[in-house]
Design an enzyme around this catalytic site. Structure first.
Site, PDB file in Angstrom:
ATOM      1  N   CYS A   1       0.823  -1.209   0.000  1.00 24.48           N
ATOM      2  CA  CYS A   1       0.000   0.000   0.000  1.00 24.48           C
ATOM      3  C   CYS A   1       0.868   1.275   0.000  1.00 24.48           C
ATOM      4  CB  CYS A   1      -0.931  -0.048   1.210  1.00 24.48           C
ATOM      5  SG  CYS A   1      -2.513   0.713   0.901  1.00 24.48           S
TER       6      CYS A   1
ATOM      7  N   HIS B   1      -3.514  -5.476   1.285  1.00 21.91           N
ATOM      8  CA  HIS B   1      -2.896  -5.017   2.515  1.00 21.91           C
ATOM      9  C   HIS B   1      -3.108  -5.972   3.687  1.00 21.91           C
ATOM     10  CE1 HIS B   1      -6.853  -2.632   3.048  1.00 21.91           C
ATOM     11  NE2 HIS B   1      -6.930  -3.666   3.836  1.00 21.91           N
TER      12      HIS B   1
END
Lengths: 466, 248
Positions: free
Chosen positions: B94, B196
């Site tokens: 991310c 994530h």
């Protein structure tokens, strides 16, 4: 009565009809539909009805503790003889607020209560601020929670900042001084009452993983903590720019945590001090009591009445709600984000909670919209503290396997872990495995599901009857 | 046999359960008798050149990412480039992924310069633009086309240059930019992805791929003993089913 008055009357009448119909047809609690109907007929129904509340309204927002704080306020006001409209079934978006107002208004649009208590979703605050013109706003705390819905925590706090600064009106902002992110919103407002825990002995020395506001909002330096209560709550200061926790005006001193049995502390206010004991467990509930006490003092309730009401208060559904089943006790605990989950675990494992044998846990994780669709937060919880301290753990919900993997990597032995995605079957297994109490840790919709299962068995009432 | 892991900015870039990835790598190595050392390296800390076999960088909010970016490019870029050069594994998630590229233009404020380990650029189309949020399933060539499953939540759109290959092809979800069907980026053993938090807990095959690559830096080819992955496999299957709307 002019055209606007007729429209308002129509909106209120239609809303109340919708509520009673949805209940009679068993469409659920009827907690949001009446609001939608009423607003369709009169878009300004909220500001019109709210303006008729003699003592004004209280808005309660934040990540954790909204429901308990709002219910405490409702209970204190009721005991003080101040009837209030309250969106108590937890429908905390705009439609739920209209529904609560409509229900407590006469058909001409005159409220039959003196005050309003509105639990407001943290992202909804800017939408309801202007129409409600609250007399008191309570800012509980900010934690990472449902990032898929709210975006970033900084974004939520900056929305509060904008909404509250635009037109503070007569609002007194009661805010959590122990939360740096919340305190940064509250400290600059014209009428403000910080609350907090003034007992460094119940804090730890270091931040836990679920801490979200480690770096000074103003200058980016890590805060220094004299005491950490939980998450990023504590006595902090920024070594660079000097921003520090505001001195609480309403404070808890000499805090005694007694596990799930409850909590005792000295409630210190500008109106004096009073020792109080509550069945509400855990440090997070000390904040809730402080917030409710500070709000009610603003509404003119004497300290003595506040303290007495706190002592007799029983928690909302699923907030340490107790159920008796086959001669055993089960405790339902909402656990929907890392900081809340950790506090619930600490309370469950507190020496005064555990009576003989190791506790049995039922953990049910859903990922529906109301829970947050992202279950990454399971890895921000400190479930490692369970290893060696629990008996059987039964894992359930739509994300049962994600939770099971989390527990496996936290060191729970495979033999103590059971996966049962079906919640009713998981409940049976947990109850059968328990010698002592069963602790059910549940995300929001899993809690509703379990209560529905228990309601059908006659063990609890419907949440809207609560 | 030993493994040295470097966790970069653990208290700053940790938005979505990022420590789950570290926990899984450490635990799976230890279950196989591998001795693991983890160094947490934060802002202002020196990053020793040549010490670590595997580097982890997580994600953070814009404010945190800005703090990390300044430190990463000034204090740590050289050591990271050296690491990539000798074949050490870098996994960035991310926000960390965006910082490994050439640049990141956030929704507001100045453009952040990245480390340039991955040939990607990221642009945030502005605060009004839709965030790319939801369950993701991608087909991953590194795993012989097997699925990676995860969750994404990002405003920035990442575009791959010729020097980066995608980590996978999107089956469900948005991936790098919601346009070209790519997800993540790979260059040598530098990996970036928007999947994530618990990426590795639900994708143990990818975790083992990273472990084997990291061990190879100092220990040559090693074969990892198989583990009992029934719960992980069930979580993977349930994740895919949830994302694709089928029953597991």
């Amino acid at each position: 009565m002019g055209w606007d008055g007729i429209r308002l009357a129509a909106a209120v009448t239609a809303g109340r009809l919708a509520a009673s119909l949805s209940r009679r047809l068993r469409l659920g609690g009827g907690t949001t539909m009446p609001g939608r109907v009423a607003r369709a007929l009169h878009p300004q129904v909220v500001s019109r009805l709210a303006a008729g509340l003699r003592r004004g309204c209280v808005v309660v927002t934040g990540t954790n503790g909204k429901t308990t704080t709002a219910r405490l306020i409702g209970h204190i006001l009721a005991r003080a003889g101040i009837p209030a409209a309250h969106n108590r079934a937890g429908a905390n978006l705009a439609a739920g607020i209209v529904a609560a107002l409509v229900e407590r208004s006469g058909w001409t649009g005159r409220p039959r209560v003196d005050a309003g208590i509105f639990e407001v979703d943290e992202a909804t605050v800017p939408l309801v601020w202007a129409p409600l013109r609250p007399r008191v706003a309570v800012l509980c705390n900010l934690f990472r929670d449902q990032l898929d819905r709210y975006g970033e925590i900084d974004l939520v706090s900056s929305r509060w900042r904008t909404a509250l600064a635009q037109d503070p009106g007569e609002a007194v902002v009661v805010y959590n001084a122990d939360d740096p992110l919340v305190a940064d919103v509250g400290r600059t407002l014209p009428r403000q009452v910080p609350f907090g825990i003034a007992d460094a002995s119940c804090g730890a020395g270091t931040l836990e993983h679920a801490a979200d506001a480690r770096y000074c909002y103003r200058c980016g330096q890590p805060y220094q903590y004299a005491a950490v209560y939980f998450g990023h709550m504590g006595q902090y200061r920024c070594p660079r720019c000097g921003v520090r926790r505001p001195e609480p005006v309403v404070a808890a001193r000499d805090v005694d945590l007694e596990g799930l049995r409850g909590t005792a502390f000295t409630l210190s206010t500008p109106a004096g001090e009073r020792r109080v004991r509550t069945v509400l467990p855990g440090l997070y509930n000390v904040h809730n009591v402080l917030a409710a006490a500070a709000a009610c003092l603003q509404l003119g309730v004497p300290l003595e009445q506040i303290a007495a009401a706190v002592e007799e208060f029983r928690p909302a559904f699923g907030r340490a709600e107790r159920v008796r089943v086959n001669g055993r006790e089960a405790v339902l605990l909402l656990a929907k984000n890392p900081a809340g989950f950790n506090e619930v675990l600490r309370t469950v494992l507190h020496p005064q909670s555990v009576s003989g044998g190791q506790p049995v846990l039922l953990v049910a994780i859903n990922d529906l919209t109301a829970d947050g669709r992202d279950v990454s937060w399971l890895w921000d919880t400190d479930v490692e503290m369970l290893a060696g301290r629990v008996g059987r753990v039964v894992v359930s919900g739509l994300r049962a396997y994600d939770m099971a993997v989390r527990l496996k990597y936290a060191g729970l032995p495979a033999g103590s872990l059971r996966v049962q995605p079906d919640l009713a079957a998981a409940w049976e297994e947990a109850v059968a495995a328990a010698d002592g109490p069963v602790y059910a840790l549940l995300t929001y919709t899993a809690l509703l599901n379990l209560r529905e299962i228990l309601r059908r068995r006659g063990l609890v009432r419907g949440f809207w009857e609560d | 046999m030993d493994l040295r892991i470097c966790h970069l900015y653990p208290d700053l870039l940790n938005l979505y359960g990022d420590r789950g990835n570290l926990t899984v790598l450490v635990t799976r190595a230890r279950w196989r008798g591998i001795v693991v050392a983890v160094d947490a390296v934060g802002i202002g800390d020196p990053l020793p050149v040549g010490r670590h076999d595997l580097y982890l960088i997580g994600g953070g909010e814009d404010r945190q990412q800005r703090l990390a970016a300044a430190d990463l490019t000034t204090r740590k870029a050289d050591a990271l480039r050296e690491a990539a050069g000798r074949g050490a594994v870098v996994l960035a998630i991310c926000g960390g992924y965006q910082l490994l590229g050439h640049s990141y233009r956030p929704a507001a404020g100045e453009e952040l310069v990245g480390v340039g380990l991955l040939d990607v650029v990221t642009v945030h189309p502005g605060p009004q633009a839709r965030r790319l949020i939801g369950n993701v399933v991608v087909r991953c060539p590194l795993l012989g086309g097997a699925a990676l499953v995860g969750f994404e939540n990002h405003g920035g759109r990442t575009y791959l240059g010729p020097g980066a290959a995608p980590l996978g092809r999107v089956v469900v979800g948005s991936g790098n930019n919601g346009e070209d069907g790519t997800e993540g980026a790979v260059s040598g053993h530098v990996y970036g992805t928007y999947l994530h938090g618990p990426l590795l807990p639900r994708n143990p095959a990818f975790a083992d791929h990273l472990l084997a690559a990291a061990l190879r830096v100092r220990h040559g080819d090693v074969s990892l003993a198989p583990l009992t992955d029934d719960l992980e496999a069930a979580a993977h299957a349930a994740g895919v089913a949830r994302a694709t709307g089928t029953r597991p």
